[in-house]
Scaffold this motif. Structure first.
Motif, short mmCIF file in Angstrom:
data_model
loop_
_atom_site.label_atom_id
_atom_site.label_comp_id
_atom_site.label_asym_id
_atom_site.label_seq_id
_atom_site.Cartn_x
_atom_site.Cartn_y
_atom_site.Cartn_z
N SER A 1 -52.10 45.29 -67.80
CA SER A 1 -50.70 45.03 -68.15
C SER A 1 -50.38 43.55 -68.20
CB SER A 1 -49.79 45.72 -67.12
OG SER A 1 -49.92 45.12 -65.84
N THR A 2 -51.37 42.68 -68.07
CA THR A 2 -51.10 41.25 -67.92
C THR A 2 -50.37 40.68 -69.14
OG1 THR A 2 -53.35 40.83 -68.73
CG2 THR A 2 -53.01 40.80 -66.34
N LEU B 1 -41.83 38.29 -68.65
CA LEU B 1 -41.41 37.32 -67.63
C LEU B 1 -41.19 35.93 -68.21
CD1 LEU B 1 -43.61 38.65 -64.73
CD2 LEU B 1 -41.11 38.82 -64.94
N VAL B 2 -41.94 35.57 -69.24
CA VAL B 2 -41.71 34.26 -69.84
C VAL B 2 -40.35 34.25 -70.55
CG1 VAL B 2 -42.81 34.65 -72.10
CG2 VAL B 2 -42.83 32.38 -71.08
N VAL B 3 -39.96 35.39 -71.11
CA VAL B 3 -38.61 35.50 -71.69
C VAL B 3 -37.56 35.47 -70.58
CG1 VAL B 3 -37.03 37.00 -72.98
CG2 VAL B 3 -39.39 36.69 -73.77
N ALA B 4 -37.83 36.17 -69.48
CA ALA B 4 -36.89 36.17 -68.35
C ALA B 4 -36.64 34.75 -67.87
CB ALA B 4 -37.44 37.03 -67.22
N LYS B 5 -37.70 33.97 -67.73
CA LYS B 5 -37.56 32.58 -67.27
C LYS B 5 -36.74 31.76 -68.26
CE LYS B 5 -40.37 32.15 -63.53
NZ LYS B 5 -40.04 31.44 -62.28
N SER B 6 -36.86 32.07 -69.55
CA SER B 6 -36.20 31.26 -70.57
C SER B 6 -34.70 31.50 -70.65
CB SER B 6 -36.83 31.52 -71.94
OG SER B 6 -36.40 32.76 -72.47
N TRP C 1 -44.62 35.64 -57.60
CA TRP C 1 -45.34 36.71 -58.29
C TRP C 1 -45.16 36.59 -59.80
CZ3 TRP C 1 -43.84 42.57 -58.47
CH2 TRP C 1 -44.93 43.30 -58.96
N ALA C 2 -43.93 36.29 -60.23
CA ALA C 2 -43.67 36.12 -61.66
C ALA C 2 -44.47 34.94 -62.20
CB ALA C 2 -42.18 35.91 -61.90
N ASP C 3 -44.50 33.83 -61.47
CA ASP C 3 -45.27 32.66 -61.92
C ASP C 3 -46.75 33.00 -62.02
OD1 ASP C 3 -43.00 31.11 -62.05
OD2 ASP C 3 -43.22 30.29 -60.03
N GLU C 4 -47.22 33.81 -61.10
CA GLU C 4 -48.64 34.22 -61.12
C GLU C 4 -48.94 35.06 -62.36
OE1 GLU C 4 -51.39 37.31 -58.57
OE2 GLU C 4 -49.87 36.15 -57.48
N GLN D 1 -51.70 34.47 -68.42
CA GLN D 1 -51.80 34.51 -69.88
C GLN D 1 -51.19 33.24 -70.46
OE1 GLN D 1 -53.12 36.83 -72.04
NE2 GLN D 1 -53.95 37.92 -70.27
N PRO D 2 -51.90 32.53 -71.33
CA PRO D 2 -51.30 31.37 -71.98
C PRO D 2 -50.12 31.81 -72.85
CG PRO D 2 -53.38 31.95 -73.03
CD PRO D 2 -53.27 32.80 -71.80
N ALA D 3 -48.97 31.20 -72.65
CA ALA D 3 -47.76 31.62 -73.35
C ALA D 3 -47.12 30.44 -74.07
CB ALA D 3 -46.77 32.23 -72.36
#
Length: 358
Positions: free
Chosen positions: A218-219, A226-231, A340-343, A348-350
């Protein structure tokens, strides 16, 4: 009888608590999905135990206790998506057409050829924005008849089950198609302009699921969410994130997305609105989502009739009501959840998520 129930309890315990393991393989993460079904099985096993076991034996009490534990744990995860839980998003205080936005999401199933069925729903409900997933060149040709009513579009036809299209009545400014994690999985980002002139950031996603035929872990899915969540967490403008996220509303990852982003879920306290699988009532769960910032209240949410896809379309209507934001609280993330989100993102490179501007 004790042996049979012990075996059933062992299976229930495995299906219930394997999700505590943060291993991201599909055969582990897949157990996030059928919590309702496992709860139903646990309830049935409990009923049979109460009817058939001899409670003068301590082993019977142990078995019942373990079954109750499984049932309660599964219900704890899904309780927020029942009418017995407090609602998270308030009802819209009035009918403000100039500040209303309705979004229909529809995973069409690429091999499904009933475009007329989807168009019929679009013409009936007249959403402001139609978001389609799994749309290829054939589907684009069918949906382009909407051009007169939906002049603002973002199009990415693909033959890999991850094509995506947006058709909008509302102006879309600074649109972008991005491949945030995987080179063949698009996402769409834009600024929608309400009739009042209010700007709204919209992000439409369809990450690949963890499965033996897609991604073995699921990575990739988790990183994209999560990258969208951070943004969006510090966005000054109202935000809407929608699409087929290939994750259930109650999973640990979706909960983490909501906590990191600060977005609200209008289904909380109202129901599950299971959108997949349209053909099998006994194995359905909510895969098609819409999350939004606290600037909005809810006018309507509904699951629309099937049109031949394995997903039901979803239609959600929101009203921009910033005065109500103080009355709406989402979930907050802890330091450990942020880590955990940062991990997950680091795994995965985003690309940096496009932040549309006027």
């Amino acid at each position: 009888m004790l042996f049979i129930f012990a075996l059933l309890n062992g299976l229930l315990l495995l299906a219930t608590f394997i999700t505590l393991w943060r291993y991201e393989a599909w055969w582990v993460r897949g157990w996030d999905f059928p919590r309702l079904q496992v709860a139903v099985v646990a309830a049935a096993v409990l009923l049979l135990q109460l009817m058939l076991l001899d409670f003068s034996e301590s082993a019977s009490l142990v078995l019942v206790g373990l079954t109750v534990l499984c049932l309660v744990y599964q219900l704890w995860w899904i309780a927020a998506y029942t009418p017995f839980f407090p609602i998270e998003v308030k009802l819209a205080p009035g009918d403000d057409a100039n500040n209303t936005i309705s979004i229909m999401t529809a995973n069409v199933l690429t091999t499904n050829k009933n475009a007329a069925g989807l168009l019929r729903e679009v013409h009936q409900w007249r959403p402001d924005i139609l978001v389609t997933l799994e749309t290829n060149a054939w589907w684009q040709q069918q949906l382009d008849v909407l051009g007169a009513d939906y002049p603002y579009t973002i199009k990415c036809p693909l033959e890999n089950l991850y094509g995506m299209h947006v058709y909008s009545r509302l102006p879309l400014e600074d649109p972008a198609i991005q491949f945030l994690i995987e080179p063949n999985i698009p996402s769409m980002h834009a600024l929608a302009i309400l009739p009042s002139g209010q700007q709204v950031r919209v992000h439409f996603l369809h990450p690949a699921p963890p499965s033996p035929s897609e991604n073995e872990e699921s990575t990739e899915r988790d990183a994209e969410l999560l990258v969208v969540a951070k943004s969006v967490v510090d966005a000054e403008l109202p935000v809407i994130v929608a699409g087929d996220l290939n994750d259930v509303a109650w999973s640990a990852t979706t909960r983490l997305f909501r906590k990191i982003s600060g977005l609200l879920d209008p289904r909380v306290g109202r129901g599950m609105f299971n959108s997949f699988h349209a053909d099998y009532w006994c194995v359905r769960w909510p895969l098609d989502h819409l999350f939004h910032s606290d600037h909005f209240t809810l006018k309507d949410i509904r699951r629309l009739p099937s049109f031949g896809s394995d997903h039901f379309p979803m239609l959600i209507t929101l009203v921009y009501s910033p005065a109500q934001s103080v009355k709406q609280d989402g979930s907050e993330s802890s330091a450990s959840e942020e880590a955990w989100a940062d991990e997950k993102i680091a795994a995965q490179p985003a690309r940096e998520v496009h932040q549309p501007k006027a």
